[in-house]
Write a protein that holds these residues in place. Structure first.
Motif, PDB file in Angstrom:
ATOM      1  N   THR A 205      -0.668   3.523   4.150  1.00  0.00           N
ATOM      2  CA  THR A 205      -0.517   2.962   2.803  1.00  0.00           C
ATOM      3  C   THR A 205       0.741   2.108   2.716  1.00  0.00           C
ATOM      4  O   THR A 205       0.717   1.000   2.179  1.00  0.00           O
ATOM      5  CB  THR A 205      -0.481   4.086   1.741  1.00  0.00           C
ATOM      6  N   LEU A 206       1.847   2.609   3.263  1.00  0.00           N
ATOM      7  CA  LEU A 206       3.091   1.830   3.258  1.00  0.00           C
ATOM      8  C   LEU A 206       2.937   0.533   4.054  1.00  0.00           C
ATOM      9  O   LEU A 206       3.388  -0.529   3.630  1.00  0.00           O
ATOM     10  CB  LEU A 206       4.236   2.650   3.834  1.00  0.00           C
ATOM     11  N   LEU A 207       2.288   0.610   5.203  1.00  0.00           N
ATOM     12  CA  LEU A 207       2.099  -0.582   6.024  1.00  0.00           C
ATOM     13  C   LEU A 207       1.223  -1.610   5.316  1.00  0.00           C
ATOM     14  O   LEU A 207       1.517  -2.813   5.347  1.00  0.00           O
ATOM     15  CB  LEU A 207       1.501  -0.206   7.383  1.00  0.00           C
TER      16      LEU A 207
ATOM     17  N   ARG B  13       9.907   1.897   2.607  1.00  0.00           N
ATOM     18  CA  ARG B  13       9.682   1.862   1.152  1.00  0.00           C
ATOM     19  C   ARG B  13      10.707   0.957   0.472  1.00  0.00           C
ATOM     20  O   ARG B  13      10.402   0.265  -0.491  1.00  0.00           O
ATOM     21  CB  ARG B  13       9.755   3.275   0.590  1.00  0.00           C
ATOM     22  N   THR B  14      11.923   0.911   1.013  1.00  0.00           N
ATOM     23  CA  THR B  14      12.954   0.071   0.393  1.00  0.00           C
ATOM     24  C   THR B  14      12.704  -1.417   0.624  1.00  0.00           C
ATOM     25  O   THR B  14      13.312  -2.241  -0.046  1.00  0.00           O
ATOM     26  CB  THR B  14      14.363   0.418   0.924  1.00  0.00           C
ATOM     27  N   ARG B  15      11.832  -1.762   1.546  1.00  0.00           N
ATOM     28  CA  ARG B  15      11.508  -3.173   1.808  1.00  0.00           C
ATOM     29  C   ARG B  15      10.429  -3.704   0.863  1.00  0.00           C
ATOM     30  O   ARG B  15      10.106  -4.882   0.907  1.00  0.00           O
ATOM     31  CB  ARG B  15      11.015  -3.344   3.244  1.00  0.00           C
ATOM     32  N   LEU B  16       9.884  -2.827   0.058  1.00  0.00           N
ATOM     33  CA  LEU B  16       8.791  -3.237  -0.819  1.00  0.00           C
ATOM     34  C   LEU B  16       9.299  -3.760  -2.155  1.00  0.00           C
ATOM     35  O   LEU B  16      10.097  -3.097  -2.815  1.00  0.00           O
ATOM     36  CB  LEU B  16       7.842  -2.061  -1.071  1.00  0.00           C
ATOM     37  N   PRO B  17       8.831  -4.923  -2.553  1.00  0.00           N
ATOM     38  CA  PRO B  17       9.144  -5.413  -3.905  1.00  0.00           C
ATOM     39  C   PRO B  17       8.159  -4.778  -4.882  1.00  0.00           C
ATOM     40  O   PRO B  17       6.992  -4.585  -4.548  1.00  0.00           O
ATOM     41  CB  PRO B  17       8.904  -6.918  -3.791  1.00  0.00           C
ATOM     42  N   PHE B  18       8.630  -4.434  -6.047  1.00  0.00           N
ATOM     43  CA  PHE B  18       7.741  -3.819  -7.033  1.00  0.00           C
ATOM     44  C   PHE B  18       7.675  -4.669  -8.284  1.00  0.00           C
ATOM     45  O   PHE B  18       8.697  -4.936  -8.904  1.00  0.00           O
ATOM     46  CB  PHE B  18       8.218  -2.406  -7.378  1.00  0.00           C
ATOM     47  N   HIS B  19       6.464  -5.078  -8.604  1.00  0.00           N
ATOM     48  CA  HIS B  19       6.260  -5.874  -9.806  1.00  0.00           C
ATOM     49  C   HIS B  19       5.545  -5.077 -10.887  1.00  0.00           C
ATOM     50  O   HIS B  19       5.445  -5.524 -12.010  1.00  0.00           O
ATOM     51  CB  HIS B  19       5.465  -7.146  -9.480  1.00  0.00           C
TER      52      HIS B  19
ATOM     53  N   ASN C  19       2.301   0.029  -8.170  1.00  0.00           N
ATOM     54  CA  ASN C  19       2.743  -0.164  -6.788  1.00  0.00           C
ATOM     55  C   ASN C  19       3.922   0.736  -6.441  1.00  0.00           C
ATOM     56  O   ASN C  19       4.009   1.256  -5.336  1.00  0.00           O
ATOM     57  CB  ASN C  19       3.111  -1.627  -6.539  1.00  0.00           C
ATOM     58  N   ARG C  20       4.813   0.909  -7.384  1.00  0.00           N
ATOM     59  CA  ARG C  20       5.970   1.792  -7.156  1.00  0.00           C
ATOM     60  C   ARG C  20       5.501   3.235  -6.959  1.00  0.00           C
ATOM     61  O   ARG C  20       5.941   3.918  -6.034  1.00  0.00           O
ATOM     62  CB  ARG C  20       6.948   1.715  -8.320  1.00  0.00           C
TER      63      ARG C  20
END
Length: 191
Positions: free
Chosen positions: A127-129, A63-69, A73-74
């Motif tokens: 979902t995370l993948l 989850r920490t590798r995901l950028p949130f715009h 998405n967050r």
């Protein structure tokens, strides 16, 4: 342990432990019966237990590798981590019951909760993948391999060793760093 270490360890070690569990399970059943309480049963279930803990850690770290715009998405990522974690807790409860029949008798997990936990785990991790694929941090085939691993196990527990290999292949790209996997995509900012 930082989030990259959690992800790397989960991606590399959890499938190996699941392979060990599945292999011990097959060996234990080779004579046509399960010898509950035998060293293979207990060792296999301990491997399974540790693998599930590592997969929960992988989800939290991923989850920490995901950028949130955007907020959507967050929220989706946070719900996916919660679903994965709740699913892992259901697995752990069932595994603990398999290791300790007295626990299973005094505090059984209702079948509906076990099924819901399995589904929550799979949907949360997938979902995370998929979010990592959308962020160009994972190849598109990765969640497909993981989905096929889950489907194989759902069809027959005897396929766990082969499914563990598919899971290893699907999670292997997570064992690297934070760089995007595609050279064509932009580096996305993290918050």
């Amino acid at each position: 342990m930082n989030s990259n270490s959690l992800v790397r360890t989960g991606a590399l070690v959890a499938p190996v432990l699941l392979f060990g569990y599945g292999t011990l399970r097959l060996i234990d059943r080779a004579d046509g019966r399960m010898d509950k309480g035998a060293w293979m049963w207990n060792t296999g279930h301990v491997l399974f237990f540790i693998a599930m803990v590592l997969l929960a850690a992988l989800a939290i770290g991923a989850r920490t590798r995901l950028p949130f715009h955007d907020f959507r998405n967050r929220v989706a990522a946070n719900l996916a981590v919660v679903a994965t974690s709740v699913g892992v807790l259901a697995f752990l409860w069932v595994i603990a019951g398999d290791l300790s029949p007295s626990l299973r008798e005094t505090a059984p997990l209702p079948d509906a909760l076990a099924i819901a936990g399995n589904a929550a785990f799979m949907l949360g991790l997938l979902t995370l993948l998929v979010q990592l694929v959308r962020a160009q941090k994972l190849p598109a085939w990765s969640p497909v391999a993981v989905l096929f691993a889950f489907l194989m196990i759902a069809v027959s527990l005897d396929t766990i060793p082969v499914a563990a290999i598919l899971l290893f292949v699907g999670l292997l790209p997570l064992s690297g760093g934070r760089a995007p996997l595609s050279g064509s995509g932009p580096r996305l900012a993290h918050d």
